[in-house]
Enzyme design. Structure first.
Site, PDB file in Angstrom:
ATOM      1  N   HIS A   1       0.852  -1.191   0.000  1.00  0.00           N
ATOM      2  CA  HIS A   1       0.000   0.000   0.000  1.00  0.00           C
ATOM      3  C   HIS A   1       0.886   1.238   0.000  1.00  0.00           C
ATOM      4  O   HIS A   1       2.115   1.135   0.134  1.00  0.00           O
ATOM      5  CB  HIS A   1      -0.917   0.016   1.229  1.00  0.00           C
ATOM      6  CG  HIS A   1      -0.215  -0.257   2.511  1.00  0.00           C
ATOM      7  ND1 HIS A   1       0.649   0.636   3.083  1.00  0.00           N
ATOM      8  CD2 HIS A   1      -0.218  -1.345   3.321  1.00  0.00           C
ATOM      9  CE1 HIS A   1       1.119   0.113   4.200  1.00  0.00           C
ATOM     10  NE2 HIS A   1       0.639  -1.092   4.364  1.00  0.00           N
TER      11      HIS A   1
HETATM   12  P1  TYD Z   1      -1.239  -2.810   7.904  1.00  0.00           P
HETATM   13  O1  TYD Z   1      -0.647  -1.440   7.978  1.00  0.00           O
HETATM   14  O2  TYD Z   1      -2.184  -3.092   6.772  1.00  0.00           O
HETATM   15  O3  TYD Z   1      -0.073  -3.898   7.886  1.00  0.00           O
HETATM   16  P2  TYD Z   1       1.207  -3.997   6.934  1.00  0.00           P
HETATM   17  O4  TYD Z   1       2.371  -3.849   7.819  1.00  0.00           O
HETATM   18  O5  TYD Z   1       1.177  -5.337   6.285  1.00  0.00           O
HETATM   19  O6  TYD Z   1       1.127  -2.881   5.952  1.00  0.00           O
HETATM   20  O7  TYD Z   1      -1.946  -3.121   9.294  1.00  0.00           O
HETATM   21  C1  TYD Z   1      -2.441  -4.410   9.602  1.00  0.00           C
HETATM   22  C2  TYD Z   1      -3.543  -4.251  10.635  1.00  0.00           C
HETATM   23  O8  TYD Z   1      -3.047  -3.657  11.834  1.00  0.00           O
HETATM   24  C3  TYD Z   1      -4.692  -3.370  10.168  1.00  0.00           C
HETATM   25  O9  TYD Z   1      -5.909  -3.999  10.573  1.00  0.00           O
HETATM   26  C4  TYD Z   1      -4.550  -2.092  10.935  1.00  0.00           C
HETATM   27  C5  TYD Z   1      -3.790  -2.493  12.173  1.00  0.00           C
HETATM   28  N1  TYD Z   1      -2.854  -1.442  12.637  1.00  0.00           N
HETATM   29  C6  TYD Z   1      -3.189  -0.662  13.713  1.00  0.00           C
HETATM   30  O10 TYD Z   1      -4.262  -0.814  14.335  1.00  0.00           O
HETATM   31  N2  TYD Z   1      -2.306   0.299  14.140  1.00  0.00           N
HETATM   32  C7  TYD Z   1      -1.114   0.522  13.500  1.00  0.00           C
HETATM   33  O11 TYD Z   1      -0.337   1.412  13.905  1.00  0.00           O
HETATM   34  C8  TYD Z   1      -0.808  -0.300  12.352  1.00  0.00           C
HETATM   35  C9  TYD Z   1       0.474  -0.091  11.591  1.00  0.00           C
HETATM   36  C10 TYD Z   1      -1.702  -1.252  11.964  1.00  0.00           C
END
Ligand code: TYD
Length: 140
Positions: free
Chosen positions: A53
């Protein structure tokens, strides 16, 4: 519009010590933003991919605290892969850069320092939307 070239590796201070080395980071000094949030990714099963993303406003700084992984950066025009494998180096990623993390080694720990609190509305999760956003002539 940010470009992949705007992402940069930053070497952090390292205090070598026979008792164990120490590295530190200060927001707005070693990295170009104030740190509002920290999160970390760990226990990644072999072959898994994180990220996938971009963010509209969020800037991040990514450090391999332990082990190694690749950060794949894409601005819609150019793609670059950066290997992170030292705890005293990190990768600065400005807003509007598509990224994913892959090739995690066993026991890799990925620390991410972020310029803003968590906000799902800041995410761009649709690659087509990102491509459109980066297309020449689109709104800044
Ligand atoms: P996401 O940012 O999509 O993960 P990736 O590291 O793979 O990009 O986040 C995964 C899940 O965690 C999503 O449901 C949102 C949650 N999340 C939070 O609640 N707080 C945060 O600070 C982060 C980074 C993610």
């Amino acid at each position: 519009m940010n470009r992949v070239q705007d992402c940069r590796l930053i070497q952090l201070p390292k205090i070598p010590d026979p008792r164990g080395n120490l590295t530190f980071i200060e927001g707005e000094r070693h990295i170009p933003f104030a740190i509002r949030r920290a999160y970390w990714i760990y226990d990644v099963p072999g072959g898994e991919v994180r990220g996938g993303h971009a963010y509209q406003a969020l800037q991040e700084f990514v450090v391999a605290l332990s082990g190694s992984f690749d950060v794949v950066l894409d601005d819609g025009h150019e793609r670059r892969t950066v290997l992170l494998n030292r705890s005293y180096f990190g990768l600065y990623i400005p807003q509007l850069i598509w990224r994913h993390l892959e090739n995690f080694s066993t026991n890799a720990v990925c620390l991410i320092l972020a310029s803003l609190p968590y906000d799902e509305h800041d995410y761009i999760r649709d690659p087509a939307l990102f491509a459109q956003r980066q297309a020449p002539g689109s709104a800044p």
